[in-house]
Design a protein around this motif. Structure first.
Motif, PDB file in Angstrom:
ATOM      1  N   ALA A 105       2.490 -17.681  -9.272  1.00 40.44           N
ATOM      2  CA  ALA A 105       3.394 -17.078 -10.257  1.00 40.44           C
ATOM      3  C   ALA A 105       2.931 -15.656 -10.555  1.00 40.44           C
ATOM      4  CB  ALA A 105       3.415 -17.910 -11.536  1.00 40.44           C
ATOM      5  N   ALA A 106       3.768 -14.906 -11.232  1.00 39.99           N
ATOM      6  CA  ALA A 106       3.425 -13.538 -11.610  1.00 39.99           C
ATOM      7  C   ALA A 106       2.218 -13.560 -12.547  1.00 39.99           C
ATOM      8  CB  ALA A 106       4.610 -12.863 -12.282  1.00 39.99           C
ATOM      9  N   GLY A 107       1.260 -12.690 -12.293  1.00 46.12           N
ATOM     10  CA  GLY A 107       0.051 -12.607 -13.111  1.00 46.12           C
ATOM     11  C   GLY A 107      -1.138 -13.321 -12.508  1.00 46.12           C
ATOM     12  N   ASP A 108      -0.947 -14.122 -11.475  1.00 50.86           N
ATOM     13  CA  ASP A 108      -2.051 -14.862 -10.861  1.00 50.86           C
ATOM     14  C   ASP A 108      -2.945 -13.921 -10.065  1.00 50.86           C
ATOM     15  OD1 ASP A 108      -1.195 -17.242 -11.875  1.00 50.86           O
ATOM     16  OD2 ASP A 108      -0.186 -17.909 -10.047  1.00 50.86           O
ATOM     17  N   ILE A 109      -4.229 -14.255 -10.007  1.00 53.30           N
ATOM     18  CA  ILE A 109      -5.195 -13.515  -9.197  1.00 53.30           C
ATOM     19  C   ILE A 109      -5.292 -14.216  -7.844  1.00 53.30           C
ATOM     20  CG2 ILE A 109      -7.578 -12.697  -9.018  1.00 53.30           C
ATOM     21  CD1 ILE A 109      -6.069 -11.398 -11.286  1.00 53.30           C
ATOM     22  N   ILE A 110      -5.132 -13.451  -6.762  1.00 54.95           N
ATOM     23  CA  ILE A 110      -5.157 -14.025  -5.422  1.00 54.95           C
ATOM     24  C   ILE A 110      -6.095 -13.222  -4.535  1.00 54.95           C
ATOM     25  CG2 ILE A 110      -2.834 -15.025  -5.534  1.00 54.95           C
ATOM     26  CD1 ILE A 110      -1.799 -12.583  -4.051  1.00 54.95           C
ATOM     27  N   LEU A 111      -6.453 -13.807  -3.410  1.00 51.27           N
ATOM     28  CA  LEU A 111      -7.242 -13.134  -2.379  1.00 51.27           C
ATOM     29  C   LEU A 111      -6.315 -12.880  -1.207  1.00 51.27           C
ATOM     30  CD1 LEU A 111     -10.099 -12.230  -1.422  1.00 51.27           C
ATOM     31  CD2 LEU A 111     -10.334 -14.487  -0.420  1.00 51.27           C
ATOM     32  N   VAL A 112      -6.201 -11.621  -0.778  1.00 52.62           N
ATOM     33  CA  VAL A 112      -5.299 -11.286   0.316  1.00 52.62           C
ATOM     34  C   VAL A 112      -6.093 -10.764   1.500  1.00 52.62           C
ATOM     35  CG1 VAL A 112      -3.350 -10.800  -1.196  1.00 52.62           C
ATOM     36  CG2 VAL A 112      -4.856  -8.954  -0.561  1.00 52.62           C
ATOM     37  N   GLY A 113      -5.580 -11.039   2.675  1.00 52.06           N
ATOM     38  CA  GLY A 113      -6.142 -10.507   3.913  1.00 52.06           C
ATOM     39  C   GLY A 113      -5.374  -9.269   4.315  1.00 52.06           C
ATOM     40  N   LEU A 114      -6.062  -8.151   4.461  1.00 53.99           N
ATOM     41  CA  LEU A 114      -5.410  -6.887   4.810  1.00 53.99           C
ATOM     42  C   LEU A 114      -5.090  -6.864   6.298  1.00 53.99           C
ATOM     43  CD1 LEU A 114      -7.684  -4.485   2.759  1.00 53.99           C
ATOM     44  CD2 LEU A 114      -5.543  -5.532   2.062  1.00 53.99           C
TER      45      LEU A 114
ATOM     46  N   GLU B 257     -14.501 -10.777   1.602  1.00 52.17           N
ATOM     47  CA  GLU B 257     -15.281 -10.253   2.722  1.00 52.17           C
ATOM     48  C   GLU B 257     -14.609  -8.966   3.193  1.00 52.17           C
ATOM     49  OE1 GLU B 257     -15.315 -13.384   5.571  1.00 52.17           O
ATOM     50  OE2 GLU B 257     -16.375 -14.779   4.250  1.00 52.17           O
ATOM     51  N   ASP B 258     -15.134  -8.383   4.279  1.00 54.50           N
ATOM     52  CA  ASP B 258     -14.487  -7.177   4.785  1.00 54.50           C
ATOM     53  C   ASP B 258     -13.137  -7.556   5.398  1.00 54.50           C
ATOM     54  OD1 ASP B 258     -15.828  -8.600   6.742  1.00 54.50           O
ATOM     55  OD2 ASP B 258     -16.063  -6.864   8.053  1.00 54.50           O
ATOM     56  N   GLY B 259     -12.136  -6.735   5.134  1.00 55.68           N
ATOM     57  CA  GLY B 259     -10.779  -7.028   5.566  1.00 55.68           C
ATOM     58  C   GLY B 259     -10.000  -7.848   4.549  1.00 55.68           C
ATOM     59  N   GLN B 260     -10.609  -8.116   3.384  1.00 55.80           N
ATOM     60  CA  GLN B 260      -9.945  -8.869   2.324  1.00 55.80           C
ATOM     61  C   GLN B 260     -10.013  -8.074   1.027  1.00 55.80           C
ATOM     62  OE1 GLN B 260     -11.985 -12.616   2.166  1.00 55.80           O
ATOM     63  NE2 GLN B 260     -11.024 -13.387   4.037  1.00 55.80           N
ATOM     64  N   GLU B 261      -9.123  -8.408   0.094  1.00 51.07           N
ATOM     65  CA  GLU B 261      -9.086  -7.701  -1.182  1.00 51.07           C
ATOM     66  C   GLU B 261      -8.544  -8.645  -2.253  1.00 51.07           C
ATOM     67  OE1 GLU B 261     -10.238  -4.978  -3.421  1.00 51.07           O
ATOM     68  OE2 GLU B 261     -10.115  -4.256  -1.358  1.00 51.07           O
ATOM     69  N   TYR B 262      -8.987  -8.423  -3.495  1.00 56.94           N
ATOM     70  CA  TYR B 262      -8.426  -9.160  -4.628  1.00 56.94           C
ATOM     71  C   TYR B 262      -7.135  -8.472  -5.053  1.00 56.94           C
ATOM     72  CZ  TYR B 262     -13.185 -10.962  -4.964  1.00 56.94           C
ATOM     73  OH  TYR B 262     -14.393 -11.531  -4.688  1.00 56.94           O
ATOM     74  N   ALA B 263      -6.194  -9.263  -5.554  1.00 53.61           N
ATOM     75  CA  ALA B 263      -4.920  -8.695  -5.994  1.00 53.61           C
ATOM     76  C   ALA B 263      -4.364  -9.529  -7.139  1.00 53.61           C
ATOM     77  CB  ALA B 263      -3.921  -8.653  -4.840  1.00 53.61           C
ATOM     78  N   GLN B 264      -3.465  -8.918  -7.902  1.00 54.80           N
ATOM     79  CA  GLN B 264      -2.759  -9.611  -8.966  1.00 54.80           C
ATOM     80  C   GLN B 264      -1.271  -9.564  -8.653  1.00 54.80           C
ATOM     81  OE1 GLN B 264      -3.470  -8.203 -12.964  1.00 54.80           O
ATOM     82  NE2 GLN B 264      -2.979 -10.208 -13.772  1.00 54.80           N
ATOM     83  N   VAL B 265      -0.615 -10.705  -8.760  1.00 56.63           N
ATOM     84  CA  VAL B 265       0.799 -10.812  -8.420  1.00 56.63           C
ATOM     85  C   VAL B 265       1.634 -10.104  -9.486  1.00 56.63           C
ATOM     86  CG1 VAL B 265       2.692 -12.403  -7.972  1.00 56.63           C
ATOM     87  CG2 VAL B 265       0.379 -13.005  -7.257  1.00 56.63           C
TER      88      VAL B 265
END
Length: 145
Positions: A72-81, A30-38
């Motif tokens: 772990a390293a390489g995982d896809i996560i959802l982060v809140g900015l 959603e707005d204020g969130q982003e996908y990221a890779q560890v």
């Protein structure tokens, strides 16, 4: 001696994550969130992540996930900015490997994103070439050492 009132110890508490195998609904950003890779785990409930928008951020694993959801390293996560710190974020959710593949299929993740499941397959193909990397010693060489 006092009577034991509990139902078990540490090992009983470890086996409580059996409900995680069930299928859960795919959660999109959603707005204020982003996908990221560890990129790497830093310890103390923190990790370094490369967000899809191109920024490298220091991410804090929230208390509800700490020591319950292993990242772990390489995982896809959802982060809140964070509004007040652009270089830091909070981990909201970890995507399982099948959920990450679905996100990539839906076009939420860029095509050049490498998911974790391909790493194991690459190692198996290189088994034939590993023989060239080893050095063989004779018994006489070992005796000299």
């Amino acid at each position: 001696m006092p009577k034991n009132k509990g139902k078990g110890g540490k090992n009983r508490k470890r086996g409580k994550n059996e409900a995680d195998d069930e299928k859960r609904e795919l959660i999109f950003k959603e707005d204020g969130q982003e996908y990221a890779q560890v990129l790497r785990m830093l310890g103390n409930g923190r990790c370094e992540c490369m967000c899809i928008d191109g920024n490298k951020r220091l991410c804090h694993i929230r208390g509800k996930m700490h020591k319950k959801v292993w990242i772990a390293a390489g995982d896809i996560i959802l982060v809140g900015l964070r509004d007040y710190q652009d270089d830091k974020a909070d981990v909201i959710l970890k995507y399982m490997s099948d959920e990450a593949r679905l996100l990539k299929a839906y076009g939420e993740l860029p095509e050049n994103t490498r998911l974790n499941e391909g790493i194991v397959g690459d190692l198996e193909e290189d088994d034939d070439n590993l023989a060239e990397d080893y050095v063989e010693f004779e018994d006489e060489d070992i005796d000299r050492i």
